[in-house]
Design an enzyme around this catalytic site. Structure first.
Site, mmCIF file in Angstrom:
data_model
loop_
_atom_site.group_PDB
_atom_site.id
_atom_site.type_symbol
_atom_site.label_atom_id
_atom_site.label_comp_id
_atom_site.label_asym_id
_atom_site.label_seq_id
_atom_site.Cartn_x
_atom_site.Cartn_y
_atom_site.Cartn_z
ATOM 1 N N LEU A 127 2.926 88.039 128.643
ATOM 2 C CA LEU A 127 1.603 88.932 128.956
ATOM 3 C C LEU A 127 0.673 87.998 129.112
ATOM 4 O O LEU A 127 0.343 87.037 128.496
ATOM 5 C CB LEU A 127 1.214 89.962 127.760
ATOM 6 C CG LEU A 127 0.510 91.132 128.423
ATOM 7 C CD1 LEU A 127 1.474 92.220 129.174
ATOM 8 C CD2 LEU A 127 0.169 92.200 127.107
ATOM 9 N N ASP A 128 -0.060 88.158 130.262
ATOM 10 C CA ASP A 128 -1.238 87.244 130.678
ATOM 11 C C ASP A 128 -2.193 86.895 129.693
ATOM 12 O O ASP A 128 -2.597 87.832 128.746
ATOM 13 C CB ASP A 128 -1.926 87.459 132.033
ATOM 14 C CG ASP A 128 -1.084 87.647 133.359
ATOM 15 O OD1 ASP A 128 -0.099 86.964 133.143
ATOM 16 O OD2 ASP A 128 -1.442 88.366 134.191
ATOM 17 N N TYR A 129 -2.975 85.978 129.540
ATOM 18 C CA TYR A 129 -3.746 85.413 128.795
ATOM 19 C C TYR A 129 -4.908 86.394 128.481
ATOM 20 O O TYR A 129 -5.359 86.818 127.502
ATOM 21 C CB TYR A 129 -4.251 84.145 128.912
ATOM 22 C CG TYR A 129 -5.580 83.637 128.128
ATOM 23 C CD1 TYR A 129 -5.422 83.178 126.945
ATOM 24 C CD2 TYR A 129 -6.682 83.741 128.630
ATOM 25 C CE1 TYR A 129 -6.341 82.731 126.069
ATOM 26 C CE2 TYR A 129 -7.830 83.176 127.964
ATOM 27 C CZ TYR A 129 -7.683 82.715 126.721
ATOM 28 O OH TYR A 129 -8.999 82.129 126.049
#
Length: 276
Positions: A127-129
């Site tokens: 999951l993106d930052y």
């Protein structure tokens, strides 16, 4: 040392049981090599024939990878003997990037080590930052192999909430735009030479020149797929520094996941509301 137990439902060898979880041949071999497989307290070989009603006991030995526990807050949505689901806050990495040990994986493992569970608990997806929402972790190697295969085969259903710039139309659409990484900009772009990517969205509200929508990825999902597709339409996600105008927060939330549970072999769904 931690253990996991499985009540056997049909006659098969231990080897076939482990293979049904898509465990690698190398890892299966290690289970026998280090005497980690037992039935009724007795060490067994991979060719041992299990009977219905037997309880297979597996000692957990972390062969691969080292986790650096990091103290921090973690919000657990669900957990059982095989999986744990966490609500990821914004601006937190899932895995180490070489610069910090303050990651969701390390924080979760700190939590479990304090409880006496010292086997690595590992994320099954990314999951993106900047993205908030659900992250599915595996508590042992069987569930990790089983769940990873579902992600690889794109059999995990996902729903996101996104707040994007402008008034998005039509109110419902399926976007079939292949995407690929552009080596010059280091961003992902829509390109006919890219990999297939399908994004389904449904507008649920519009206000202040913004659109809130539900976004479905029922065929897996590529890196930055939602962000790339919405930006391609001219409606980037609010706060997207890479594909839009930027801002203090990225308004993208992974709200719902459906997958086959590694123990019950039945579909299971979890959801959490977005913070916006």
């Amino acid at each position: 040392m931690n253990f996991i137990y499985f009540e056997i439902e049909k006659e098969e060898t231990i080897n076939d049981f482990l293979k049904s979880y898509h465990v690698s041949k190398k890892n299966i071999y290690k289970q026998e090599l280090f005497n980690l497989l037992r039935v009724d307290g007795e060490v067994k070989k991979l060719n041992y024939m299990l009977k219905k009603g037997d309880v297979l006991e597996i000692k957990l030995a972390p062969f691969d990878g080292v986790i650096t526990p990091h103290e921090g807050e973690v919000e657990i949505i669900y957990e059982d003997d095989d999986i744990v689901i966490v609500n990821k806050p914004e601006k937190l990495l899932i895995h180490e990037d070489g610069n910090t040990t303050n990651t969701l994986t390390n924080i979760l493992n700190f939590y479990y080590q304090k409880k006496g569970y010292d086997y690595p608990v590992l994320a099954t997806h990314r999951l993106d930052y900047e993205t908030t929402g659900l992250v599915l972790f595996a508590k042992h190697f069987l569930s990790l192999s089983f769940l990873s295969r579902q992600f690889e085969e794109r059999r995990v259903s996902k729903k996101y909430f996104a707040l994007c710039e402008g008034y998005l139309k039509p109110y419902y659409a399926i976007l079939d735009y292949p995407i690929m990484k552009d080596r010059h900009s280091n961003k992902y772009v829509v390109n006919k030479k890219g990999k297939l990517a399908r994004t389904e969205y449904q507008v649920i509200d519009q206000f202040d020149n913004k659109t809130k929508c539900e976004v479905y990825l029922n065929d897996g999902g590529r890196t930055h797929q939602i962000r790339v597709h919405l930006s391609y339409l001219g409606h980037p996600v609010v706060g997207d520094k890479l594909y839009g105008k930027g801002g203090s927060s990225l308004y993208l939330h992974f709200s719902e996941i459906e997958f086959i549970h590694p123990r019950t072999k039945k579909k299971i769904k979890f959801k959490i509301d977005p913070p916006f």
